[in-house]
Design a protein around this motif. Structure first.
Motif, PDB file in Angstrom:
ATOM      1  N   ASP A 107       7.051   3.912   0.942  1.00  0.00           N
ATOM      2  CA  ASP A 107       6.214   2.850   1.526  1.00  0.00           C
ATOM      3  C   ASP A 107       6.521   1.469   0.958  1.00  0.00           C
ATOM      4  OD1 ASP A 107       4.905   4.826   2.953  1.00  0.00           O
ATOM      5  OD2 ASP A 107       3.478   5.167   1.310  1.00  0.00           O
ATOM      6  N   ARG A 108       7.527   1.420   0.110  1.00  0.00           N
ATOM      7  CA  ARG A 108       7.789   0.177  -0.619  1.00  0.00           C
ATOM      8  C   ARG A 108       8.106  -0.998   0.308  1.00  0.00           C
ATOM      9  NH1 ARG A 108      11.412  -2.424  -4.721  1.00  0.00           N
ATOM     10  NH2 ARG A 108      10.167  -2.538  -6.620  1.00  0.00           N
ATOM     11  N   GLU A 109       8.746  -0.707   1.427  1.00  0.00           N
ATOM     12  CA  GLU A 109       9.134  -1.797   2.332  1.00  0.00           C
ATOM     13  C   GLU A 109       8.193  -1.942   3.514  1.00  0.00           C
ATOM     14  OE1 GLU A 109      11.109  -3.901   1.197  1.00  0.00           O
ATOM     15  OE2 GLU A 109      11.709  -2.610  -0.484  1.00  0.00           O
ATOM     16  N   ARG A 110       7.021  -1.418   3.400  1.00  0.00           N
ATOM     17  CA  ARG A 110       6.028  -1.562   4.457  1.00  0.00           C
ATOM     18  C   ARG A 110       5.831  -3.052   4.769  1.00  0.00           C
ATOM     19  NH1 ARG A 110       1.948   2.475   5.483  1.00  0.00           N
ATOM     20  NH2 ARG A 110       1.849   3.323   3.381  1.00  0.00           N
ATOM     21  N   PRO A 111       5.749  -3.403   6.052  1.00  0.00           N
ATOM     22  CA  PRO A 111       5.611  -4.821   6.415  1.00  0.00           C
ATOM     23  C   PRO A 111       4.306  -5.430   5.884  1.00  0.00           C
ATOM     24  CG  PRO A 111       6.133  -3.482   8.342  1.00  0.00           C
ATOM     25  CD  PRO A 111       5.869  -2.537   7.229  1.00  0.00           C
ATOM     26  N   VAL A 112       4.361  -6.703   5.606  1.00  0.00           N
ATOM     27  CA  VAL A 112       3.214  -7.419   5.052  1.00  0.00           C
ATOM     28  C   VAL A 112       1.962  -7.225   5.890  1.00  0.00           C
ATOM     29  CG1 VAL A 112       2.277  -9.707   4.552  1.00  0.00           C
ATOM     30  CG2 VAL A 112       4.606  -9.126   3.854  1.00  0.00           C
ATOM     31  N   ALA A 113       2.077  -7.376   7.189  1.00  0.00           N
ATOM     32  CA  ALA A 113       0.916  -7.278   8.071  1.00  0.00           C
ATOM     33  C   ALA A 113       0.255  -5.907   7.957  1.00  0.00           C
ATOM     34  CB  ALA A 113       1.343  -7.534   9.517  1.00  0.00           C
ATOM     35  N   GLU A 114       1.102  -4.890   7.882  1.00  0.00           N
ATOM     36  CA  GLU A 114       0.569  -3.537   7.779  1.00  0.00           C
ATOM     37  C   GLU A 114      -0.136  -3.345   6.428  1.00  0.00           C
ATOM     38  OE1 GLU A 114       3.546  -0.612   8.855  1.00  0.00           O
ATOM     39  OE2 GLU A 114       2.370   0.966   7.851  1.00  0.00           O
ATOM     40  N   GLY A 138      -8.337   8.272  -3.352  1.00  0.00           N
ATOM     41  CA  GLY A 138      -7.014   8.823  -3.633  1.00  0.00           C
ATOM     42  C   GLY A 138      -6.059   8.854  -2.459  1.00  0.00           C
ATOM     43  N   ALA A 139      -6.525   8.504  -1.279  1.00  0.00           N
ATOM     44  CA  ALA A 139      -5.656   8.559  -0.093  1.00  0.00           C
ATOM     45  C   ALA A 139      -4.462   7.622  -0.239  1.00  0.00           C
ATOM     46  CB  ALA A 139      -6.451   8.219   1.152  1.00  0.00           C
ATOM     47  N   CYS A 140      -4.702   6.444  -0.770  1.00  0.00           N
ATOM     48  CA  CYS A 140      -3.628   5.495  -0.999  1.00  0.00           C
ATOM     49  C   CYS A 140      -4.047   4.471  -2.036  1.00  0.00           C
ATOM     50  CB  CYS A 140      -3.220   4.812   0.306  1.00  0.00           C
ATOM     51  SG  CYS A 140      -4.612   4.108   1.190  1.00  0.00           S
ATOM     52  N   VAL A 141      -3.091   3.720  -2.520  1.00  0.00           N
ATOM     53  CA  VAL A 141      -3.358   2.712  -3.546  1.00  0.00           C
ATOM     54  C   VAL A 141      -2.559   1.454  -3.247  1.00  0.00           C
ATOM     55  CG1 VAL A 141      -3.740   4.412  -5.387  1.00  0.00           C
ATOM     56  CG2 VAL A 141      -1.438   3.536  -4.963  1.00  0.00           C
ATOM     57  N   LEU A 142      -2.944   0.375  -3.894  1.00  0.00           N
ATOM     58  CA  LEU A 142      -2.148  -0.840  -3.785  1.00  0.00           C
ATOM     59  C   LEU A 142      -1.304  -0.929  -5.052  1.00  0.00           C
ATOM     60  CD1 LEU A 142      -1.666  -3.406  -2.044  1.00  0.00           C
ATOM     61  CD2 LEU A 142      -3.155  -4.602  -3.667  1.00  0.00           C
ATOM     62  N   VAL A 184       0.859  -1.167   0.000  1.00  0.00           N
ATOM     63  CA  VAL A 184       0.000   0.000   0.000  1.00  0.00           C
ATOM     64  C   VAL A 184       0.905   1.230   0.000  1.00  0.00           C
ATOM     65  CG1 VAL A 184      -1.684   1.335   1.327  1.00  0.00           C
ATOM     66  CG2 VAL A 184      -1.885  -1.160   1.185  1.00  0.00           C
ATOM     67  N   CYS A 185       0.645   2.115  -0.945  1.00  0.00           N
ATOM     68  CA  CYS A 185       1.475   3.298  -1.111  1.00  0.00           C
ATOM     69  C   CYS A 185       0.641   4.542  -0.828  1.00  0.00           C
ATOM     70  CB  CYS A 185       2.008   3.336  -2.548  1.00  0.00           C
ATOM     71  SG  CYS A 185       2.991   4.798  -2.912  1.00  0.00           S
ATOM     72  N   SER A 186       1.182   5.424  -0.007  1.00  0.00           N
ATOM     73  CA  SER A 186       0.424   6.612   0.396  1.00  0.00           C
ATOM     74  C   SER A 186       0.839   7.879  -0.325  1.00  0.00           C
ATOM     75  CB  SER A 186       0.567   6.825   1.910  1.00  0.00           C
ATOM     76  OG  SER A 186       0.170   5.659   2.586  1.00  0.00           O
ATOM     77  N   LEU A 187       1.668   7.711  -1.338  1.00  0.00           N
ATOM     78  CA  LEU A 187       2.076   8.885  -2.107  1.00  0.00           C
ATOM     79  C   LEU A 187       0.841   9.496  -2.799  1.00  0.00           C
ATOM     80  CD1 LEU A 187       5.032   8.960  -1.665  1.00  0.00           C
ATOM     81  CD2 LEU A 187       5.375   7.695  -3.794  1.00  0.00           C
ATOM     82  N   THR A 188       0.873  10.806  -2.965  1.00  0.00           N
ATOM     83  CA  THR A 188      -0.225  11.419  -3.717  1.00  0.00           C
ATOM     84  C   THR A 188       0.013  11.141  -5.198  1.00  0.00           C
ATOM     85  OG1 THR A 188       0.960  13.487  -4.083  1.00  0.00           O
ATOM     86  CG2 THR A 188      -0.337  13.321  -2.071  1.00  0.00           C
ATOM     87  N   ALA A 189      -0.989  11.436  -5.976  1.00  0.00           N
ATOM     88  CA  ALA A 189      -0.867  11.186  -7.414  1.00  0.00           C
ATOM     89  C   ALA A 189       0.301  11.965  -8.005  1.00  0.00           C
ATOM     90  CB  ALA A 189      -2.165  11.566  -8.120  1.00  0.00           C
ATOM     91  N   GLU A 190       0.461  13.213  -7.547  1.00  0.00           N
ATOM     92  CA  GLU A 190       1.549  14.051  -8.083  1.00  0.00           C
ATOM     93  C   GLU A 190       2.910  13.509  -7.658  1.00  0.00           C
ATOM     94  OE1 GLU A 190      -1.031  16.127  -5.897  1.00  0.00           O
ATOM     95  OE2 GLU A 190      -1.935  15.109  -7.618  1.00  0.00           O
ATOM     96  N   GLU A 191       3.001  13.087  -6.403  1.00  0.00           N
ATOM     97  CA  GLU A 191       4.264  12.539  -5.914  1.00  0.00           C
ATOM     98  C   GLU A 191       4.624  11.273  -6.675  1.00  0.00           C
ATOM     99  OE1 GLU A 191       4.200  13.892  -1.226  1.00  0.00           O
ATOM    100  OE2 GLU A 191       3.044  12.161  -1.862  1.00  0.00           O
TER     101      GLU A 191
END
Length: 448
Positions: A35-42, A58-62, A11-18
């Motif tokens: 967010d690339r290395e966010r733990p699996v559980a999270e 738009g808050a976040c995407v997978l 799950v990535c929390s970057l905005t669309a522009e970022e």
RNA sequence: UGGGGCGUCGUCAAGCGGUAAGACACAGGAUUUUGAUUCCUGCAUUCGGAGGUUCGAAUCCUCCCGCCCCAGCCA
């Protein structure tokens, strides 16, 4: 879920522009999302909450975790699920996330057991992603995506988005407008399945971008229609002709006409001749050149399946417009042949007052004036042909057409192929659509 | 100037190392009670270009040129 658990999605929390910035450019590699290395559980937890609607659009995407430095931008950790709080036709409001096309494409193909998935050229760059997904997700099989060029026809647009614009902006009368290259449209126009199949065979399939001449399609159509369409007579732009040596007592006569000159098995029909007949305005010319084989003052022509007539007098209105012709007929030429072997250069189609009924005829032409409407202007609707539909009222068609079945092809002799409109035609008010004209060598010759 | 594709007649298109199919268009001509249909005839010494390999290249190799697509949380 499977991808997340395998550490192949996050799950990535970057905005669309970022995200756009992080993606890099065509020539520079992208860089990893924080967010690339966010733990699996999270990731699992966040994804669940995305689904449940705990976050706004738009808050976040997978994202799929692939390779931010890939030369193929589609492989730079593409988004596979995003939040969209809209009601789904099936799952209603229980799911707030929707997959991206790329994610769904291969998986649904695999679930359907498709072996070869055909698509258009612009997806060539997506094929590595298609394959990646199929390798990483447990699916029953691995379909093969193969790309081909889309079919382009000149003088029209083919993309759904563009067609939709034409419909929504009322440039045409709906998705089944006979000018549109939609299935509903061409069917209503009178195109036959056989003609289209033949056309597809002729043009072939390739990866080369091309623009096919509609003339080729029209030719396939004529080829089929010529075989199957019964011939019939209709006058679109009427010019009244009075046969002065025909009795004035209302006498009518039945004549026999072939339904198809090359196919006697298609039978014959009766047509009615009388003192008042109509011919096409175009078939008369007051000061006609020698090459004009039709009617002119003093000239003799044949009325198809009827008699030879000679133009004796021309009647005009106050504006000088020809409104009526006075002719004589030769009783000896009944059926259209002269016993004395006399030859006549022109044969005209006609209809008699008693043997015909009024009708409306829609003359369809190409929708655009430009071969490539999308390229020749910033707004393709500027290239619309203002005369793509010319509606003619007050035409007259022979009575046998009263029970014309909608979409059944007829050849109006010397004019083209037509069919009764499936929506607007009724026995009280006949409406015919022109499918395609006949090849017209004379029009070509006379213009130079 | 990263990556992925494509280039054979005006338009489509076969061809896959043995000497450029076919269709439409175009140009002539014949037959014709639709200036339609049908029927003949003509239409790429050359395959984006240049080199190379070969007895032989559109087909193989090299370089070059041109066109299209990709930086959507569209499809």
């Amino acid at each position: 879920m499977e991808l997340i658990k395998k550490g192949r999605a996050y799950v990535c929390s970057l905005t669309a522009e970022e995200m756009r910035e992080y993606r890099g450019t065509l020539t520079e590699p992208g860089k990893d999302s924080p967010d690339r290395e966010r733990p699996v559980a999270e990731n699992l937890d966040l994804f669940e909450r995305m689904k449940n609607g705990e976050f706004e659009d738009g808050a976040c995407v997978l994202r799929a975790k692939i390779d931010m430095s890939s030369p193929n931008i589609n492989m730079r950790d593409p988004v596979i699920y995003r939040i969209k709080k809209m009601s789904h036709p099936r799952t209603r409001d229980t799911w707030c996330i929707y997959p991206m096309y790329d994610f769904t494409h291969g998986i649904s193909d695999a679930l359907e057991g498709v072996t070869h998935s055909l698509c258009t050229l612009e997806f060539q760059d997506h094929r590595p992603l298609y394959d990646w997904l199929l390798d990483e997700v447990s699916v029953p099989c691995h379909p093969q995506q193969i790309e081909f060029a889309r079919m382009n026809l000149n003088y029209t647009v083919m993309s759904k988005r563009k067609l939709q614009k034409l419909v929504e902006k009322n440039h045409v009368d709906g998705w089944d407008d006979p000018r549109l290259p939609t299935i509903a449209g061409i069917r209503r126009r009178g195109y036959t399945p056989a003609a289209i199949r033949n056309f597809c065979n002729i043009i072939g399939v390739s990866k080369k971008e091309s623009r096919i001449d509609v003339g080729l399609l029209e030719n396939c159509l004529r080829e089929d229609l010529n075989e199957i369409a019964p011939r019939v007579m209709a006058v679109l732009d009427t010019l009244k002709v009075t046969i002065e040596n025909w009795p004035e007592d209302g006498k009518t006569e039945e004549l026999e006409a072939l339904n198809h000159p090359q196919k006697p098995e298609m039978g014959t029909r009766k047509i009615i001749f009388s003192r008042t007949v109509y011919i096409e305005q175009d078939d008369f010319m007051e000061n006609a050149p020698k090459k004009f084989f039709r009617l002119a003052p003093g000239r003799e022509v044949r009325l198809r399946y009827a008699y030879f007539i000679t133009c004796k007098d021309v009647i005009k209105d106050k504006d000088g417009k020809v409104v009526e012709l006075v002719c004589t007929y030769d009783p000896a030429t009944r059926g259209g042949d002269s016993p004395d072997g006399r030859k006549v250069k022109g044969t005209l189609h006609w209809v008699s007052q008693e043997g015909s009924v009024p009708a409306t005829v829609n003359l369809y032409d190409r929708l655009f004036i430009s071969e490539d409407p999308e390229a020749d202007s910033d707004d393709f609707t500027k290239n619309l042909n203002p005369e793509s539909l010319v509606r003619l009222e007050g035409c007259r068609v022979e009575k046998s057409l009263l029970n014309a079945e909608p979409e059944k092809a007829y050849q109006f002799e010397r004019l083209g192929y037509f069919c009764a409109d499936s929506k607007d035609s009724s026995e009280d008010h006949l409406v015919f659509n022109r499918t395609v004209t006949l090849r017209d060598t004379w029009a070509k010759v006379s213009q130079r």
